[in-house]
Enzyme design. Structure first.
Site, mmCIF file in Angstrom:
data_model
loop_
_atom_site.group_PDB
_atom_site.id
_atom_site.type_symbol
_atom_site.label_atom_id
_atom_site.label_comp_id
_atom_site.label_asym_id
_atom_site.label_seq_id
_atom_site.Cartn_x
_atom_site.Cartn_y
_atom_site.Cartn_z
ATOM 1 N N ASP A 1 -0.848 -2.366 -5.483
ATOM 2 C CA ASP A 1 -0.134 -3.444 -4.777
ATOM 3 C C ASP A 1 0.831 -4.107 -5.745
ATOM 4 O O ASP A 1 0.981 -3.671 -6.894
ATOM 5 C CB ASP A 1 -1.120 -4.457 -4.176
ATOM 6 C CG ASP A 1 -0.590 -5.034 -2.861
ATOM 7 O OD1 ASP A 1 0.532 -5.572 -2.862
ATOM 8 O OD2 ASP A 1 -1.282 -4.924 -1.842
ATOM 9 N N HIS B 1 5.022 -3.259 -1.313
ATOM 10 C CA HIS B 1 3.864 -3.604 -2.156
ATOM 11 C C HIS B 1 3.842 -2.728 -3.414
ATOM 12 O O HIS B 1 2.788 -2.234 -3.819
ATOM 13 C CB HIS B 1 2.555 -3.449 -1.360
ATOM 14 C CG HIS B 1 2.365 -4.515 -0.316
ATOM 15 N ND1 HIS B 1 1.838 -5.754 -0.615
ATOM 16 C CD2 HIS B 1 2.640 -4.529 1.003
ATOM 17 C CE1 HIS B 1 1.783 -6.486 0.507
ATOM 18 N NE2 HIS B 1 2.271 -5.772 1.493
ATOM 19 N N GLU C 1 4.410 -4.469 5.713
ATOM 20 C CA GLU C 1 5.159 -5.615 5.175
ATOM 21 C C GLU C 1 6.300 -5.235 4.228
ATOM 22 O O GLU C 1 6.543 -5.928 3.238
ATOM 23 C CB GLU C 1 4.187 -6.559 4.449
ATOM 24 C CG GLU C 1 3.070 -7.050 5.347
ATOM 25 C CD GLU C 1 2.151 -8.051 4.678
ATOM 26 O OE1 GLU C 1 1.989 -9.139 5.228
ATOM 27 O OE2 GLU C 1 1.581 -7.730 3.609
HETATM 28 C C1 ACM Z 1 -2.186 -6.265 5.541
HETATM 29 O O1 ACM Z 1 -3.047 -7.136 5.726
HETATM 30 N N1 ACM Z 1 -1.019 -6.562 4.948
HETATM 31 C C2 ACM Z 1 -2.401 -4.893 5.951
#
Ligand code: ACM
Ligand code: ZN
Length: 554
Positions: A193, A263, A327
């Site tokens: 991440d 990420h 995201e």
């Molecule tokens: C997430 O909670 N961004 C998958």
């Protein structure tokens, strides 16, 4: 004289008192249970194991026998007149039966998972001390019972985030032990991440030299702050393989996640040429979502991803590899800065080549291009991808599985379009949310409110269009760890909500009964005490914060 008579009659009564079986408190509740009067003693019992059992099943039975010997303090013996573990090829892999009567105990299954689950059911029918590591005085008997059991869903997952806070191999194994006790079978390990990279990749050593470490962590929710303490860590490939094997021995498949193309700032910090701007980038020291992501217009990201994923697939034999996908355009720092993909000449050139026109879909279509290339690579190695539900936006390539986290809509749409889906909606299954309404007394959490009964009440087919239910492979809860820094706190957030999750995953909808589940919780807490695992008593309104030393720290 009167005293002596009283003493003798009490002693006589005690000598005659028959050992009593536990009330039946097995979680998740097996599919069919018929109890009858009577109990079969198991202290020093004979054990017979069918030689047709495969090695891992034999080992699973061996762990059960070892637990029984430790807890009762008496060795078992070989023989046919006690507990018999029998191979029954007619059964499904996760199915098992248990029969206990005056003649003894017969367990039948066809494969490792069935034997593991039979052993866990036997353990939960015994005094909770069976989960401990020492001899205990207790009524070591099993109730007379007939059990036939198999799960509702094939995919019964639990996720863990070792990035925001790092969990040692021993802590991770404890997590797997808890999953085993409640018959979960998929461990989704979120290994990369913005705030860190946790997998050793031999072809890209800077991922562990640079990306695994951040220069401090945000303090509580003051996102402008930094505690200034260097933080990080990673798992060597040997350690990762050790976890894969430990899980496999318990019927759990480890699904690794390499989150892409978003990420990814930790990786960009080591290999800045893979980002749109070329950096420099820093491993993120705050929570939230970084704006910088892999450059979709840069061909160099593909050999990088393929190199990483080749090693990942070598370590993890799972059918599924999770490629994230969430995201990508949610960067929440630098609000005035545009998304890199909106202003990057290389990304613009890629869009032109692909015929992607400007508009609200453009970035999703560009993400589809990255996902599709990675998916083809993974498919070519005989594996399949799972992506967070954002991957469904635009045009997802056939054969992908969608993990529905932004509510149930992603799962509903995926099933309607013919994709498989795993339900993990944040409305019910985000275990980083508070579990008590007295939040000021709880350890600091990310927000939200998901008490035990709410988790228990989740029905995975609710909202799914009739006729598409077969695409719902199963259910998973997620445990992100921004605000969870100690194993005690991690377990506190996990339990007993994982027990509720296990009934959502395992039990047919008409077998679920919150009152019955709630009545089993005291037994569950004693079982977890014996395991030495922390949990929240406050999940149903009882204050248990003294269990958690870190509870008052924030
Ligand atoms: C997430 O909670 N961004 C998958
Ligand atoms: Zn770019």
């Amino acid at each position: 004289m009167k005293h002596l008579a009283l003493f003798l009659s009490v002693a006589l009564l005690a000598a005659c008192a028959k050992p009593q079986p536990q009330a039946f408190h097995v979680i998740p509740m097996p599919a069919d249970v018929t109890l009858s009067d009577g109990a079969f003693p198991v202290k020093g019992v004979a054990v017979a194991v069918d030689p047709a059992l495969d090695d891992r099943s034999q080992k699973a039975v061996g762990r059960f026998v070892q637990a029984l010997e430790t807890a009762t303090g008496v060795k078992t013996r070989r023989g046919e007149d006690g507990i018999r573990f029998c191979f029954n090829p007619a059964m499904a892999a996760e199915q098992y039966t248990i029969s206990v009567n005056a003649d003894g105990v017969v367990v039948e299954a066809s494969a490792l998972n069935g034997f593991v689950y039979a052993c866990e059911t036997l353990k939960q029918m015994l005094p909770p001390a069976i989960y401990g590591d020492r001899k205990a005085k207790a009524d070591w008997v099993l109730p007379y019972v007939q059990i036939q059991d198999q799960p509702r869903f094939a995919y019964r997952g639990m996720h863990l985030d070792p990035v925001r806070h790092f969990w040692s191999i021993e802590e991770t194994k404890r997590y797997l032990d808890v999953m085993t006790a409640y018959k979960l079978n998929r461990f989704h390990w979120h290994l990369t991440d913005d705030q860190g990279w946790r997998i050793e990749i031999k072809a890209y050593p800077k991922l562990t030299e640079v990306s695994a470490w951040r220069n401090g962590t945000v303090i509580k929710k003051d996102w402008g702050s930094n505690d200034g303490i260097r933080y990080g860590g990673y798992y060597t490939q040997e350690e990762l393989r050790e976890v894969v094997e430990y899980a496999a021995e318990r019927g759990i498949i480890v699904i690794p996640e390499v989150d892409l193309p978003g990420h990814m700032v930790a990786a960009l910090a080591a290999y800045p040429e893979l980002g749109c701007t070329g950096g420099p980038y820093e491993v993120w020291t705050r929570w939230g979502v970084a704006k910088d992501i892999l450059c979709a217009g840069n061909d160099a990201i593909f050999p990088f991803l393929e190199g990483v994923l080749s090693e990942v697939m070598d370590i993890f034999p799972s059918e599924y590899i999770h490629i994230g996908g969430d995201e990508c355009f949610n960067g929440d720092a630098e609000p005035d800065r545009p998304d890199p993909w909106d202003v990057c000449p290389k990304c613009a050139a890629r869009m032109r080549t692909l015929g992607i026109r400007k508009g609200p879909q453009a970035k999703h279509l560009l993400q589809n291009y990255v996902t599709d290339r990675v998916q083809r690579f993974i498919n070519a190695h005989g594996r399949k991808i799972i992506g967070w539900d954002e991957v469904l936006e635009g045009n997802l390539t056939e054969g992908a599985t969608v993990m529905s986290w932004r509510g149930i809509a992603g799962g509903v749409a995926a099933a309607r379009k013919g994709f498989d889906a795993i339900m993990t909606p944040y409305s019910h299954l985000y275990f980083d949310f508070y579990q008590s309404d007295e939040q000021e007394l709880e350890p600091f959490a990310i927000g939200g409110y998901q008490p035990l009964e709410h988790v228990y009440g989740y029905e995975p087919f609710e909202g799914i269009e009739p006729g598409t239910e077969d695409h719902i492979l199963g259910v998973q809860a997620n445990l992100w760890t921004e605000y969870i820094a100690t194993p005690e706190h991690l377990e506190y957030m996990l339990l007993p909500r994982l027990c509720a999750l296990s009934e959502v995953q395992w039990c047919a909808a008409d077998k679920k009964d919150y009152a019955r589940f709630d009545a089993s919780l005291d037994h569950t807490f004693r079982l977890l005490d014996a395991m030495g695992v922390n949990y929240s008593l406050d999940c149903r309104g009882l204050m248990g914060l003294e269990r958690l030393p870190s509870a008052k720290q924030e």
